[in-house]
Write an enzyme that holds these catalytic residues in place. Sequence first.
Site, PDB file in Angstrom:
ATOM      1  N   ASN A  26      -4.144  -0.712   4.313  1.00  0.00           N
ATOM      2  CA  ASN A  26      -5.376  -1.277   4.881  1.00  0.00           C
ATOM      3  C   ASN A  26      -5.544  -0.695   6.278  1.00  0.00           C
ATOM      4  OD1 ASN A  26      -4.134  -3.141   6.935  1.00  0.00           O
ATOM      5  ND2 ASN A  26      -3.224  -3.980   5.071  1.00  0.00           N
ATOM      6  N   GLY A  34       0.988  -5.511  -2.557  1.00  0.00           N
ATOM      7  CA  GLY A  34       0.891  -4.395  -3.499  1.00  0.00           C
ATOM      8  C   GLY A  34       1.813  -3.239  -3.174  1.00  0.00           C
ATOM      9  N   ASP A  36       1.609  -1.122  -0.796  1.00  0.00           N
ATOM     10  CA  ASP A  36       1.844  -1.081   0.656  1.00  0.00           C
ATOM     11  C   ASP A  36       3.104  -1.897   1.010  1.00  0.00           C
ATOM     12  OD1 ASP A  36       1.404  -0.675   3.344  1.00  0.00           O
ATOM     13  OD2 ASP A  36      -0.389  -1.932   3.484  1.00  0.00           O
ATOM     14  N   THR A 120      -7.409   0.321  -6.651  1.00  0.00           N
ATOM     15  CA  THR A 120      -7.641  -0.335  -7.951  1.00  0.00           C
ATOM     16  C   THR A 120      -6.909  -1.663  -8.115  1.00  0.00           C
ATOM     17  OG1 THR A 120      -5.812   0.750  -9.114  1.00  0.00           O
ATOM     18  CG2 THR A 120      -7.915   1.935  -9.045  1.00  0.00           C
ATOM     19  N   GLY A 121      -6.177  -2.082  -7.087  1.00  0.00           N
ATOM     20  CA  GLY A 121      -5.485  -3.370  -7.137  1.00  0.00           C
ATOM     21  C   GLY A 121      -6.292  -4.410  -6.373  1.00  0.00           C
ATOM     22  N   TYR A 123      -8.144  -4.171  -3.930  1.00  0.00           N
ATOM     23  CA  TYR A 123      -9.477  -3.728  -3.500  1.00  0.00           C
ATOM     24  C   TYR A 123     -10.492  -3.637  -4.646  1.00  0.00           C
ATOM     25  CZ  TYR A 123      -8.126  -2.888   1.396  1.00  0.00           C
ATOM     26  OH  TYR A 123      -7.741  -3.034   2.702  1.00  0.00           O
TER      27      TYR A 123
HETATM   28  N1  AR6 Z   1       4.362   1.556  -7.134  1.00  0.00           N
HETATM   29  C1  AR6 Z   1       3.250   2.150  -7.647  1.00  0.00           C
HETATM   30  N2  AR6 Z   1       2.072   1.511  -7.795  1.00  0.00           N
HETATM   31  C2  AR6 Z   1       2.031   0.214  -7.426  1.00  0.00           C
HETATM   32  C3  AR6 Z   1       3.140  -0.469  -6.881  1.00  0.00           C
HETATM   33  C4  AR6 Z   1       4.348   0.257  -6.734  1.00  0.00           C
HETATM   34  N3  AR6 Z   1       5.448  -0.298  -6.233  1.00  0.00           N
HETATM   35  N4  AR6 Z   1       2.765  -1.765  -6.600  1.00  0.00           N
HETATM   36  C5  AR6 Z   1       1.467  -1.867  -6.966  1.00  0.00           C
HETATM   37  N5  AR6 Z   1       1.032  -0.695  -7.478  1.00  0.00           N
HETATM   38  P1  AR6 Z   1      -2.874  -2.243  -4.337  1.00  0.00           P
HETATM   39  P2  AR6 Z   1      -5.422  -1.403  -3.124  1.00  0.00           P
HETATM   40  C6  AR6 Z   1      -0.306  -0.322  -7.993  1.00  0.00           C
HETATM   41  O1  AR6 Z   1      -3.349  -3.635  -4.450  1.00  0.00           O
HETATM   42  O2  AR6 Z   1      -6.185  -1.865  -4.301  1.00  0.00           O
HETATM   43  C7  AR6 Z   1      -2.514  -4.125   0.159  1.00  0.00           C
HETATM   44  O3  AR6 Z   1      -2.271  -5.441   0.545  1.00  0.00           O
HETATM   45  C8  AR6 Z   1      -1.223  -1.438  -8.422  1.00  0.00           C
HETATM   46  O4  AR6 Z   1      -0.904  -1.889  -9.724  1.00  0.00           O
HETATM   47  O5  AR6 Z   1      -1.485  -2.008  -3.887  1.00  0.00           O
HETATM   48  O6  AR6 Z   1      -5.754  -0.046  -2.529  1.00  0.00           O
HETATM   49  C9  AR6 Z   1      -2.927  -3.237   1.332  1.00  0.00           C
HETATM   50  O7  AR6 Z   1      -2.305  -3.624   2.538  1.00  0.00           O
HETATM   51  C10 AR6 Z   1      -2.567  -0.710  -8.405  1.00  0.00           C
HETATM   52  O8  AR6 Z   1      -2.698   0.069  -9.586  1.00  0.00           O
HETATM   53  O9  AR6 Z   1      -3.821  -1.358  -3.342  1.00  0.00           O
HETATM   54  C11 AR6 Z   1      -4.403  -3.436   1.383  1.00  0.00           C
HETATM   55  O10 AR6 Z   1      -4.759  -4.600   2.101  1.00  0.00           O
HETATM   56  C12 AR6 Z   1      -2.410   0.256  -7.229  1.00  0.00           C
HETATM   57  O11 AR6 Z   1      -1.015   0.312  -6.938  1.00  0.00           O
HETATM   58  C13 AR6 Z   1      -4.791  -3.595  -0.061  1.00  0.00           C
HETATM   59  O12 AR6 Z   1      -3.637  -4.102  -0.732  1.00  0.00           O
HETATM   60  C14 AR6 Z   1      -3.172  -0.145  -5.962  1.00  0.00           C
HETATM   61  O13 AR6 Z   1      -3.093  -1.567  -5.775  1.00  0.00           O
HETATM   62  C15 AR6 Z   1      -5.156  -2.289  -0.695  1.00  0.00           C
HETATM   63  O14 AR6 Z   1      -5.616  -2.495  -2.006  1.00  0.00           O
END
Ligand code: AR6
Length: 169
Positions: A26, A34, A36, A120-121, A123
């Site tokens: 973020n 997630g 991050d 895609t999580g 967000y």
């Molecule tokens: N390894 C690989 N992919 C993962 C992992 C992992 N360990 N954990 C989750 N995913 P998201 P965003 C996938 O929510 O949508 C955070 O709080 C997950 O299944 O991590 O860009 C940040 O600080 C999905 O397919 O990221 C921001 O505030 C993908 O990673 C916000 O979330 C992205 O999901 C960003 O949201």
Amino acid sequence: MKKKIIKLVETDITTLSVDVIVNAANSSLLGGGGVDGAIHRAAGPELLTECRTLNGCPTSEAKITKGYKLPARFVIHTVGPIWRGGNHEETHLLAECYRNTFKIAQTQHLETIAFPAISTGAYGFPVKVAAKIAVRETMIAAMQIPFLKQVIFVCFTPETREAYEEALQ
Ligand code: AR6
């Protein structure tokens, strides 16, 4: 054939021994949930210390740090757009995340790179649309960066894997 540099894997991105893993961060760059959260936990507190010196990152831009305790040498932190229905430049902004990440990879001469499905999580970006953008921008980067050896798309859910398989066809 340039498509061959792309590989799909279902794993935790923090386990990958590549030159660089990409963080879906973020704009504070100070951690979150997630992927991050997983990256910060695995890299250890020194990552947060370095992130504090970067003064955040606007949506669609990218910044690089060291990988610390990760097997990956570096982390490129990029901030994906929050999906707000599709009429707020979301697709353009997500494409820019990939472009800006590849720009840094090129400057730093990084040959192997692993991406999560940015936005895609939490967000809420539709994964099928996001996967098409990721594949398209990677094909373009592969033509522009002669030393790029491997781009891994980490598919954390079966739905994500299906979306990338479809995008690759
Ligand atoms: N390894 C690989 N992919 C993962 C992992 C992992 N360990 N954990 C989750 N995913 P998201 P965003 C996938 O929510 O949508 C955070 O709080 C997950 O299944 O991590 O860009 C940040 O600080 C999905 O397919 O990221 C921001 O505030 C993908 O990673 C916000 O979330 C992205 O999901 C960003 O949201």
